[in-house]
Scaffold this motif. Structure first.
Motif, PDB file in Angstrom:
ATOM      1  N   VAL A   1       0.890  -1.439  -0.154  1.00  0.00           N
ATOM      2  CA  VAL A   1       0.025  -0.239  -0.282  1.00  0.00           C
ATOM      3  C   VAL A   1       0.987   1.549  -0.105  1.00  0.00           C
ATOM      4  N   SER A   2       0.615   1.775  -0.617  1.00  0.00           N
ATOM      5  CA  SER A   2       1.188   3.537  -0.714  1.00  0.00           C
ATOM      6  C   SER A   2       0.710   4.145   0.230  1.00  0.00           C
ATOM      7  N   LEU A   3       1.937   5.563   0.445  1.00  0.00           N
ATOM      8  CA  LEU A   3       1.260   6.161   2.264  1.00  0.00           C
ATOM      9  C   LEU A   3      -0.008   6.996   2.243  1.00  0.00           C
ATOM     10  N   ASP A   4      -0.769   6.991   1.297  1.00  0.00           N
ATOM     11  CA  ASP A   4      -1.615   7.592   1.070  1.00  0.00           C
ATOM     12  C   ASP A   4      -2.677   6.880   0.325  1.00  0.00           C
ATOM     13  N   GLY A   5      -2.648   5.400   1.093  1.00  0.00           N
ATOM     14  CA  GLY A   5      -3.901   4.027   1.096  1.00  0.00           C
ATOM     15  C   GLY A   5      -3.908   3.614  -0.455  1.00  0.00           C
ATOM     16  N   PHE A   6      -3.272   3.584  -1.060  1.00  0.00           N
ATOM     17  CA  PHE A   6      -3.626   3.288  -2.328  1.00  0.00           C
ATOM     18  C   PHE A   6      -2.981   1.722  -2.071  1.00  0.00           C
ATOM     19  N   VAL A   7      -4.170   1.136  -3.146  1.00  0.00           N
ATOM     20  CA  VAL A   7      -2.850  -1.025  -3.518  1.00  0.00           C
ATOM     21  C   VAL A   7      -2.826  -0.714  -5.171  1.00  0.00           C
ATOM     22  N   ALA A   8      -3.401   0.543  -5.351  1.00  0.00           N
ATOM     23  CA  ALA A   8      -2.720   0.696  -6.916  1.00  0.00           C
ATOM     24  C   ALA A   8      -3.309   1.825  -7.854  1.00  0.00           C
ATOM     25  N   GLY A   9      -2.615   2.245  -8.781  1.00  0.00           N
ATOM     26  CA  GLY A   9      -2.488   3.596  -9.189  1.00  0.00           C
ATOM     27  C   GLY A   9      -3.737   3.791 -10.027  1.00  0.00           C
ATOM     28  N   PRO A  10      -4.247   4.938 -10.577  1.00  0.00           N
ATOM     29  CA  PRO A  10      -5.195   5.001 -11.423  1.00  0.00           C
ATOM     30  C   PRO A  10      -5.074   4.200 -12.625  1.00  0.00           C
ATOM     31  N   ASN A  11      -6.165   3.929 -13.642  1.00  0.00           N
ATOM     32  CA  ASN A  11      -6.337   3.407 -15.129  1.00  0.00           C
ATOM     33  C   ASN A  11      -5.893   2.128 -14.677  1.00  0.00           C
ATOM     34  N   VAL A  12      -6.402   0.996 -14.170  1.00  0.00           N
ATOM     35  CA  VAL A  12      -5.931  -0.115 -13.866  1.00  0.00           C
ATOM     36  C   VAL A  12      -6.776  -1.090 -15.271  1.00  0.00           C
ATOM     37  N   GLY A  13      -5.699  -1.703 -15.845  1.00  0.00           N
ATOM     38  CA  GLY A  13      -6.697  -3.160 -16.645  1.00  0.00           C
ATOM     39  C   GLY A  13      -5.642  -3.967 -16.782  1.00  0.00           C
ATOM     40  N   LEU A  14      -6.310  -4.695 -17.316  1.00  0.00           N
ATOM     41  CA  LEU A  14      -5.315  -6.169 -18.044  1.00  0.00           C
ATOM     42  C   LEU A  14      -3.756  -6.153 -18.288  1.00  0.00           C
ATOM     43  N   ARG A  15      -4.075  -4.739 -19.282  1.00  0.00           N
ATOM     44  CA  ARG A  15      -1.952  -4.523 -19.129  1.00  0.00           C
ATOM     45  C   ARG A  15      -1.620  -3.281 -18.535  1.00  0.00           C
ATOM     46  N   ASN A  16      -2.737  -3.597 -17.984  1.00  0.00           N
ATOM     47  CA  ASN A  16      -2.184  -1.723 -16.557  1.00  0.00           C
ATOM     48  C   ASN A  16      -2.303  -2.499 -15.216  1.00  0.00           C
ATOM     49  N   GLY A  17      -2.105  -3.448 -14.713  1.00  0.00           N
ATOM     50  CA  GLY A  17      -2.598  -4.626 -13.847  1.00  0.00           C
ATOM     51  C   GLY A  17      -2.449  -3.385 -12.596  1.00  0.00           C
TER      52      GLY A  17
ATOM     53  N   ASP B   1      -7.721 -12.178  11.094  1.00  0.00           N
ATOM     54  CA  ASP B   1      -7.089 -12.268  11.519  1.00  0.00           C
ATOM     55  C   ASP B   1      -5.632 -11.413  12.084  1.00  0.00           C
ATOM     56  N   GLU B   2      -4.741 -11.254  10.684  1.00  0.00           N
ATOM     57  CA  GLU B   2      -3.811 -11.062  11.061  1.00  0.00           C
ATOM     58  C   GLU B   2      -3.708  -9.849   9.360  1.00  0.00           C
ATOM     59  N   LEU B   3      -2.680  -8.952  10.444  1.00  0.00           N
ATOM     60  CA  LEU B   3      -3.192  -7.368   8.553  1.00  0.00           C
ATOM     61  C   LEU B   3      -2.068  -7.429   8.295  1.00  0.00           C
ATOM     62  N   VAL B   4      -1.425  -8.045   7.209  1.00  0.00           N
ATOM     63  CA  VAL B   4       0.232  -7.495   7.159  1.00  0.00           C
ATOM     64  C   VAL B   4       0.198  -6.470   5.846  1.00  0.00           C
ATOM     65  N   LEU B   5       0.981  -4.725   6.290  1.00  0.00           N
ATOM     66  CA  LEU B   5       1.221  -4.051   5.509  1.00  0.00           C
ATOM     67  C   LEU B   5       2.367  -4.278   4.991  1.00  0.00           C
ATOM     68  N   HIS B   6       2.373  -3.622   3.626  1.00  0.00           N
ATOM     69  CA  HIS B   6       4.156  -3.144   3.414  1.00  0.00           C
ATOM     70  C   HIS B   6       4.317  -2.326   2.404  1.00  0.00           C
ATOM     71  N   LEU B   7       3.903  -1.112   3.258  1.00  0.00           N
ATOM     72  CA  LEU B   7       3.940   0.185   3.343  1.00  0.00           C
ATOM     73  C   LEU B   7       5.702   1.169   2.388  1.00  0.00           C
ATOM     74  N   ALA B   8       5.202   0.914   1.006  1.00  0.00           N
ATOM     75  CA  ALA B   8       5.553   1.615   0.540  1.00  0.00           C
ATOM     76  C   ALA B   8       5.874   3.761   0.189  1.00  0.00           C
ATOM     77  N   PRO B   9       7.207   4.245   0.003  1.00  0.00           N
ATOM     78  CA  PRO B   9       7.104   5.155   0.537  1.00  0.00           C
ATOM     79  C   PRO B   9       6.374   5.791  -0.874  1.00  0.00           C
ATOM     80  N   VAL B  10       5.494   6.133  -1.220  1.00  0.00           N
ATOM     81  CA  VAL B  10       5.115   6.650  -2.853  1.00  0.00           C
ATOM     82  C   VAL B  10       3.557   7.314  -2.198  1.00  0.00           C
ATOM     83  N   LEU B  11       3.674   8.323  -3.245  1.00  0.00           N
ATOM     84  CA  LEU B  11       2.286   9.024  -2.956  1.00  0.00           C
ATOM     85  C   LEU B  11       1.366   8.905  -4.225  1.00  0.00           C
ATOM     86  N   LEU B  12       0.428   7.898  -4.587  1.00  0.00           N
ATOM     87  CA  LEU B  12      -0.096   7.722  -5.742  1.00  0.00           C
ATOM     88  C   LEU B  12      -1.111   8.574  -5.673  1.00  0.00           C
ATOM     89  N   GLY B  13      -1.676   9.032  -5.265  1.00  0.00           N
ATOM     90  CA  GLY B  13      -2.160  10.568  -5.471  1.00  0.00           C
ATOM     91  C   GLY B  13      -3.832   9.868  -5.670  1.00  0.00           C
TER      92      GLY B  13
END
Length: 204
Positions: A10-26, A159-171
Motif C-alpha cells: 500500500v502507498s503512504l496515501d492508502g492506495f493499493v493500485a494507481g489510476p487506470n487499472v486494466g488487463l495490461r496495466n494491472g 486474523d492478521e493484517l500485513v501491510l507493506h508500506l511503500a514510500p510512494v504517494l500515488l494521489g
C-alpha cells in the motif's frame, strides 16, 4: 493453527493500485512502485517474501485481480505468486461466475461464486489439510485486490493484517479501505527495509 492473513502492499496515501487499472496495466499508473520491495535484491526483503510464500497454504483473490494475473501481461513461469519466489499454493477466486477459460491452467484454481466467507471457509479447509500433511502450520492468505481485503477486514474475517508500506504517494487509484469499520489493531511486528516498512497487526 491456520490463520486468515490479509497481506498487501500500500502507498503512504492508502492506495493499493494507481489510476487506470486494466488487463495490461494491472497495478495502474505508478502502481508497480508499491511492489519494488518484492523484486529487489535486498536480503531482508527476499527473506520476508520467502516467509510469506512459505506460509501460504491457500491463497484468495478477487476476480479483478485474477483477470490481471491470468491476462496477457500477467504471471509467467518466472514471475507468479510471491514475485520471483514463485509459489504454487491452491488459489481461490471470489467471483460471480467462473471464467470460460484459464490461461494459467497448470495452477490449482477454485472459483467460489457464493461469497467471500465461503471462499475463506474452503481455503481454510485446504490449508488445514496441507498443515496436517506437512506437519507445520500454514495460513490462508488474502492477496487482494484492495476491495476484497478491505471487505474481509470490515467483515471481521481476518486474523492478521500485513501491510507493506511503500514510500510512494500515488494521489489516486484503488484505496485499501472504503468506509472502514472501526477495529482495534494490535501491532506485532515492524520491519524497515530499503523499499518499504513492513507492518504486522493482529485484528481484533
Amino acid at each position: 493453527m491456520t490463520r486468515v492473513v490479509a497481506d498487501i502492499s500500500v502507498s503512504l496515501d492508502g492506495f493499493v493500485a494507481g489510476p487506470n487499472v486494466g488487463l495490461r496495466n494491472g497495478m495502474g499508473d505508478g502502481g508497480m512502485q508499491l511492489h519494488a520491495w518484492a523484486f529487489s535484491d535486498d536480503p531482508d526483503e527476499r527473506r520476508l517474501l520467502q516467509r510469506g510464500t512459505d506460509r501460504s497454504g491457500a491463497v484468495i483473490m478477487g476476480r479483478t485481480l485474477f483477470d490481471v494475473v491470468d491476462g496477457p501481461e500477467g504471471w509467467s513461469d518466472e514471475v507468479g505468486y510471491g514475485a520471483e519466489e514463485v509459489g504454487r499454493p491452491p488459489f481461490f477466486v471470489v467471483t460471480r461466475s467462473a471464467p470460460a477459460s484459464v490461461r494459467l491452467a497448470e495452477l490449482d484454481w477454485t472459483f467460489v461464486t457464493t461469497g467471500l466467507a465461503d471462499a475463506i471457509g474452503a481455503a481454510r479447509e485446504s490449508a488445514e489439510a496441507v498443515s496436517a500433511t506437512h506437519g507445520k502450520d500454514v495460513d490462508v492468505v488474502l492477496m487482494g485486490g484492495g476491495e476484497l481485503v478491505g471487505s474481509a477486514v470490515n467483515g471481521g474475517l481476518v486474523d492478521e493484517l500485513v501491510l507493506h508500506l511503500a514510500p510512494v504517494l500515488l494521489g489516486s487509484g484503488t484505496p485499501l479501505f472504503r468506509d472502514p469499520v472501526p477495529r482495534t489493531l494490535v501491532q506485532r511486528d515492524v520491519v524497515v527495509t530499503s523499499n518499504a516498512t513492513h507492518l504486522t497487526y493482529d485484528v481484533r
